[in-house]
Scaffold this active site. Structure first.
Site, PDB file in Angstrom:
ATOM      1  N   LYS A  50     -10.242  49.577  52.025  1.00 56.44           N
ATOM      2  CA  LYS A  50      -9.403  49.399  50.651  1.00 56.44           C
ATOM      3  C   LYS A  50      -8.266  49.417  51.106  1.00 56.44           C
ATOM      4  O   LYS A  50      -7.742  50.377  51.437  1.00 56.44           O
ATOM      5  CB  LYS A  50      -9.812  50.547  49.710  1.00 56.44           C
ATOM      6  CG  LYS A  50      -9.526  50.174  48.287  1.00 56.44           C
ATOM      7  CD  LYS A  50     -10.311  49.571  47.106  1.00 56.44           C
ATOM      8  CE  LYS A  50      -9.823  49.310  46.063  1.00 56.44           C
ATOM      9  NZ  LYS A  50      -9.364  48.228  45.554  1.00 56.44           N
ATOM     10  N   GLU A  91     -15.955  70.770  59.374  1.00 55.29           N
ATOM     11  CA  GLU A  91     -16.365  70.633  57.844  1.00 55.29           C
ATOM     12  C   GLU A  91     -15.973  69.085  57.507  1.00 55.29           C
ATOM     13  O   GLU A  91     -14.886  68.554  58.025  1.00 55.29           O
ATOM     14  CB  GLU A  91     -15.468  71.525  56.912  1.00 55.29           C
ATOM     15  CG  GLU A  91     -15.757  71.394  55.565  1.00 55.29           C
ATOM     16  CD  GLU A  91     -17.211  71.243  55.031  1.00 55.29           C
ATOM     17  OE1 GLU A  91     -17.726  72.245  55.506  1.00 55.29           O
ATOM     18  OE2 GLU A  91     -17.803  70.583  54.464  1.00 55.29           O
ATOM     19  N   PHE A  92     -16.925  68.228  56.927  1.00 52.65           N
ATOM     20  CA  PHE A  92     -16.572  66.813  56.443  1.00 52.65           C
ATOM     21  C   PHE A  92     -16.396  66.707  55.220  1.00 52.65           C
ATOM     22  O   PHE A  92     -16.274  65.477  54.520  1.00 52.65           O
ATOM     23  CB  PHE A  92     -17.889  66.066  57.241  1.00 52.65           C
ATOM     24  CG  PHE A  92     -18.070  66.211  58.666  1.00 52.65           C
ATOM     25  CD1 PHE A  92     -16.869  65.716  59.638  1.00 52.65           C
ATOM     26  CD2 PHE A  92     -18.813  67.284  59.188  1.00 52.65           C
ATOM     27  CE1 PHE A  92     -17.078  65.809  60.965  1.00 52.65           C
ATOM     28  CE2 PHE A  92     -18.837  67.432  60.587  1.00 52.65           C
ATOM     29  CZ  PHE A  92     -18.113  66.524  61.426  1.00 52.65           C
ATOM     30  N   ARG A 118     -15.055  66.149  51.538  1.00 56.54           N
ATOM     31  CA  ARG A 118     -14.103  65.252  50.893  1.00 56.54           C
ATOM     32  C   ARG A 118     -13.278  66.097  49.586  1.00 56.54           C
ATOM     33  O   ARG A 118     -14.024  66.185  48.896  1.00 56.54           O
ATOM     34  CB  ARG A 118     -14.329  63.768  50.638  1.00 56.54           C
ATOM     35  CG  ARG A 118     -14.749  62.888  51.796  1.00 56.54           C
ATOM     36  CD  ARG A 118     -15.463  61.796  51.505  1.00 56.54           C
ATOM     37  NE  ARG A 118     -16.570  62.385  50.769  1.00 56.54           N
ATOM     38  CZ  ARG A 118     -17.411  61.173  50.137  1.00 56.54           C
ATOM     39  NH1 ARG A 118     -17.129  60.152  50.152  1.00 56.54           N
ATOM     40  NH2 ARG A 118     -18.586  61.849  49.701  1.00 56.54           N
ATOM     41  N   GLY A 167      -4.082  49.338  50.856  1.00 54.26           N
ATOM     42  CA  GLY A 167      -3.463  49.949  49.942  1.00 54.26           C
ATOM     43  C   GLY A 167      -2.039  50.476  50.848  1.00 54.26           C
ATOM     44  O   GLY A 167      -1.474  49.673  51.590  1.00 54.26           O
ATOM     45  N   LYS A 190     -15.230  66.073  64.883  1.00 53.63           N
ATOM     46  CA  LYS A 190     -14.378  66.125  63.986  1.00 53.63           C
ATOM     47  C   LYS A 190     -12.849  65.295  64.112  1.00 53.63           C
ATOM     48  O   LYS A 190     -12.771  64.566  62.913  1.00 53.63           O
ATOM     49  CB  LYS A 190     -14.042  67.570  63.498  1.00 53.63           C
ATOM     50  CG  LYS A 190     -13.026  67.826  62.212  1.00 53.63           C
ATOM     51  CD  LYS A 190     -13.616  67.271  61.063  1.00 53.63           C
ATOM     52  CE  LYS A 190     -12.759  66.965  59.691  1.00 53.63           C
ATOM     53  NZ  LYS A 190     -13.287  66.692  58.554  1.00 53.63           N
ATOM     54  N   CYS A 246      -5.401  66.111  55.842  1.00 58.06           N
ATOM     55  CA  CYS A 246      -6.372  65.950  57.082  1.00 58.06           C
ATOM     56  C   CYS A 246      -6.311  64.867  57.933  1.00 58.06           C
ATOM     57  O   CYS A 246      -5.676  64.821  58.891  1.00 58.06           O
ATOM     58  CB  CYS A 246      -7.917  65.811  56.459  1.00 58.06           C
ATOM     59  SG  CYS A 246      -8.488  67.406  55.775  1.00 58.06           S
ATOM     60  N   LYS A 256      -4.052  84.162  44.693  1.00 56.78           N
ATOM     61  CA  LYS A 256      -5.167  83.286  44.536  1.00 56.78           C
ATOM     62  C   LYS A 256      -6.337  84.224  44.430  1.00 56.78           C
ATOM     63  O   LYS A 256      -7.197  83.791  43.647  1.00 56.78           O
ATOM     64  CB  LYS A 256      -5.275  82.614  46.024  1.00 56.78           C
ATOM     65  CG  LYS A 256      -5.824  81.436  45.994  1.00 56.78           C
ATOM     66  CD  LYS A 256      -5.765  80.785  47.435  1.00 56.78           C
ATOM     67  CE  LYS A 256      -5.095  79.574  47.628  1.00 56.78           C
ATOM     68  NZ  LYS A 256      -4.923  78.835  48.759  1.00 56.78           N
TER      69      LYS A 256
HETATM   70  P1  NAD Z   1      -5.687  75.404  52.525  1.00 56.30           P
HETATM   71  O1  NAD Z   1      -4.220  75.409  52.799  1.00 56.30           O
HETATM   72  O2  NAD Z   1      -6.320  75.013  51.362  1.00 56.30           O
HETATM   73  O3  NAD Z   1      -6.482  76.834  52.822  1.00 56.30           O
HETATM   74  C1  NAD Z   1      -6.250  77.616  53.759  1.00 56.30           C
HETATM   75  C2  NAD Z   1      -6.182  79.209  53.270  1.00 56.30           C
HETATM   76  O4  NAD Z   1      -6.064  80.073  54.226  1.00 56.30           O
HETATM   77  C3  NAD Z   1      -4.748  79.361  52.268  1.00 56.30           C
HETATM   78  O5  NAD Z   1      -5.462  79.794  51.084  1.00 56.30           O
HETATM   79  C4  NAD Z   1      -4.129  80.518  53.016  1.00 56.30           C
HETATM   80  O6  NAD Z   1      -3.461  81.504  52.220  1.00 56.30           O
HETATM   81  C5  NAD Z   1      -5.164  81.130  53.793  1.00 56.30           C
HETATM   82  N1  NAD Z   1      -4.845  81.781  55.125  1.00 56.30           N
HETATM   83  C6  NAD Z   1      -3.933  81.430  56.036  1.00 56.30           C
HETATM   84  N2  NAD Z   1      -3.912  82.447  57.064  1.00 56.30           N
HETATM   85  C7  NAD Z   1      -4.927  83.407  56.714  1.00 56.30           C
HETATM   86  C8  NAD Z   1      -5.198  84.381  57.308  1.00 56.30           C
HETATM   87  N3  NAD Z   1      -4.736  85.112  58.621  1.00 56.30           N
HETATM   88  N4  NAD Z   1      -6.114  85.282  56.733  1.00 56.30           N
HETATM   89  C9  NAD Z   1      -6.742  84.864  55.616  1.00 56.30           C
HETATM   90  N5  NAD Z   1      -6.394  83.756  54.808  1.00 56.30           N
HETATM   91  C10 NAD Z   1      -5.527  83.017  55.561  1.00 56.30           C
HETATM   92  O7  NAD Z   1      -6.626  74.490  53.812  1.00 56.30           O
HETATM   93  P2  NAD Z   1      -7.980  73.644  53.602  1.00 56.30           P
HETATM   94  O8  NAD Z   1      -7.442  72.530  53.002  1.00 56.30           O
HETATM   95  O9  NAD Z   1      -8.851  74.451  53.110  1.00 56.30           O
HETATM   96  O10 NAD Z   1      -7.879  73.392  55.379  1.00 56.30           O
HETATM   97  C11 NAD Z   1      -8.589  74.387  56.180  1.00 56.30           C
HETATM   98  C12 NAD Z   1      -8.957  73.741  57.389  1.00 56.30           C
HETATM   99  O11 NAD Z   1     -10.156  72.970  57.077  1.00 56.30           O
HETATM  100  C13 NAD Z   1      -7.983  72.951  58.147  1.00 56.30           C
HETATM  101  O12 NAD Z   1      -8.102  73.096  59.481  1.00 56.30           O
HETATM  102  C14 NAD Z   1      -8.447  71.652  57.748  1.00 56.30           C
HETATM  103  O13 NAD Z   1      -8.120  70.480  58.537  1.00 56.30           O
HETATM  104  C15 NAD Z   1      -9.999  71.665  57.678  1.00 56.30           C
HETATM  105  N6  NAD Z   1     -10.512  70.725  56.591  1.00 56.30           N
HETATM  106  C16 NAD Z   1      -9.868  70.471  55.400  1.00 56.30           C
HETATM  107  C17 NAD Z   1     -10.451  69.649  54.559  1.00 56.30           C
HETATM  108  C18 NAD Z   1     -10.115  69.156  53.112  1.00 56.30           C
HETATM  109  O14 NAD Z   1     -10.543  68.368  52.463  1.00 56.30           O
HETATM  110  N7  NAD Z   1      -9.072  70.028  52.698  1.00 56.30           N
HETATM  111  C19 NAD Z   1     -11.890  68.724  54.989  1.00 56.30           C
HETATM  112  C20 NAD Z   1     -12.223  69.247  56.164  1.00 56.30           C
HETATM  113  C21 NAD Z   1     -11.603  70.099  56.973  1.00 56.30           C
END
Ligand code: NAD
Length: 431
Positions: free
Chosen positions: A251, A149-150, A152, A253, A204, A260, A35
């Site tokens: 909506k 974080e909120f 989408r 579906g 959250k 999440c 990555k």
């Molecule tokens: P993701 O899986 O896309 O990304 C997480 C990243 O963390 C990965 O790239 C992984 O390799 C890395 N990682 C894991 N362990 C690590 C470590 N010890 N050191 C460094 N990097 C490490 O996850 P995401 O979707 O970005 O979600 C992250 C958090 O944010 C979660 O708690 C999720 O619930 C929250 N969140 C996500 C969203 C969303 O839309 N995806 C929205 C709001 C909140």
């Protein structure tokens, strides 16, 4: 300001490019070396609107760096954001192992006062746990902050730069972190809710659980509409016109999915249980959501005259929603797995989600380059994701491709009358 973001996934990368865009010096760290190698070259690792442009700009202006080295990432950081995954454990609770590991690695390298901000979605009480972890390795001064974080997926950049609100939880009333966080976000014009860490952590989960409840509620109404002459499109519109209700998340579906809602709703149920409370409402929300998958399969079975075995089914949409390549907990994939168990042959198309779907489904299904090639020789077409391009399908062209003219519209995208007039057997969700 010198900022480090630990975890460069959907949230970390989105936050990283935005904070660099706001003028900060940002280092994004991830343990996934592939990555980091891609991002260093300016190649986006996820599909997200505006991301390619802001990524390139940040790198070009020298404000955005990517690294797999904790030493490099922590050295100059004034603020460290944790944005690692907090996936669902098999018992439904949140798995904090990645956050704990990130906290240990960070703490080992702290040399001066630093603000440690948790952006990952975590159970109430996690802020305190992170403090305990850090104190084992670092004796200096630091503050823990919760800043959920909120954003989408699909509109993450815009959501970060123009949020409805910024929620920040602090350990105590007067800490240096308060001014630092206010300065960090000063260019974002949004109300900032300042509270304690526990409330921020709870906000959250409560917000996501409420939105999931809205989805399950409208799905229940749609299921009732299926059994009478009421039409869910009009019902949802009429409800949404009431300002107290609002039209979003109404909506009907095949239910919510993604990385999440399912895990957060389930984690909140577990948090309630751990606090001695049986959260009946959210239990129902989870069960209704599971039932919507079944409901889709019932509709598919009905149009295929009771037997799915050996039928060709074209599935349009693999990502959990439109605008993203994310297929985690995608309703489409859960339904495909059930259809495969029942002996269906699946050919699927998605504008962005095929690569990720292949990691889950492998060669158990075929992948197509367009809706029309997916529909070739199909006995039924199933719309599983609300990509705008599926709204405007050329029905005549579809008919030329398909073997039998059946459509189950899991996202209520097509015009019912037009589709039926074209000669299709059509079933939507509550319409
Ligand atoms: P993701 O899986 O896309 O990304 C997480 C990243 O963390 C990965 O790239 C992984 O390799 C890395 N990682 C894991 N362990 C690590 C470590 N010890 N050191 C460094 N990097 C490490 O996850 P995401 O979707 O970005 O979600 C992250 C958090 O944010 C979660 O708690 C999720 O619930 C929250 N969140 C996500 C969203 C969303 O839309 N995806 C929205 C709001 C909140």
């Amino acid at each position: 300001m010198q900022i480090t973001i630990i975890g460069t996934g959907y949230v970390g990368l989105g936050a990283g490019v935005c904070l660099a865009h706001l003028g900060h010096q940002v280092a994004c760290l991830d343990i996934d070396k592939n990555k980091i190698a891609k991002l260093k070259k300016g190649v986006p690792t996820i599909h997200e609107e505006r991301l390619p442009e802001l990524l390139k700009k940040g790198i070009r202006q020298g404000r955005l760096k990517f690294t797999a080295s904790y030493n490099e990432a922590i050295e100059n950081a004034e603020v460290v954001f944790f944005a690692v995954g907090t996936p669902m454990r098999s018992d439904g609770s949140a798995d904090l192992q990645y956050l704990e590991a990130a906290a240990v690695e960070t703490a080992k390298r702290l040399k001066k006062y630093t603000v440690l901000v948790n952006k990952s979605t975590v159970p109430v009480g996690t802020g305190k746990k992170v403090r305990e972890i850090v104190e084992k390795y670092y004796r200096g001064k630091f503050d823990i902050v919760s800043n959920p974080e909120f954003q989408r997926e699909g509109t993450a950049i815009n959501d970060f730069l123009k949020p409805d609100r910024i929620v920040v939880g602090f350990e105590k009333e007067r800490v240096p972190a308060k001014q630092i966080i206010k300065t960090l976000y000063k260019k974002i014009k949004a109300p900032m809710l300042l509270t304690n860490i526990e409330s921020a952590e709870m906000i959250k989960y409560a917000a996501n659980a409420f939105l999931a409840t809205k989805i399950s509620f409208i799905n229940e109404i749609a299921n009732i509409c299926d059994n009478n002459e009421a039409n869910i499109d009009d019902v949802a519109q009429g409800m949404g016109m009431d300002k107290r209700i609002g039209s979003s998340f109404l909506k009907a579906g095949i239910g919510y999915g993604g990385s999440c809602f399912p895990k957060d709703v389930s984690a909140l149920y577990k948090i309630a249980g751990a606090n001695g409370y049986w959260f009946r409402l959210i239990e129902a929300v989870i069960n209704i959501n599971k039932y919507q998958r079944e409901k889709a399969i019932q509709k598919i079975t009905k149009l295929l005259a009771g037997s799915i075995k050996d039928k060709n089914i074209a599935v349009l949409g693999l990502s959990f929603k439109a605008g993203t390549d994310d297929t985690r907990e995608s309703p489409s994939i859960e339904i495909i797995k059930e259809l495969l168990k029942k002996g269906a042959k699946i050919k699927a198309y998605d504008p962005q989600g095929i690569k990720n779907a292949k990691h889950i489904l492998g060669n158990s299904i075929q992948y197509a380059h367009s809706s029309y090639t997916a529909a070739r020789a199909a006995d039924l077409l199933f719309i599983a994701t609300e990509w705008p391009e599926f709204e405007n399908l050329d029905l005549k062209k579809l008919k030329r491709s398909m073997r039998a003219y059946n459509i189950v519209d899991g996202r209520n995208l097509l015009n019912v009358n037009k589709t039926k007039k074209e000669g299709f057997e059509y079933l939507g969700m509550g319409r």
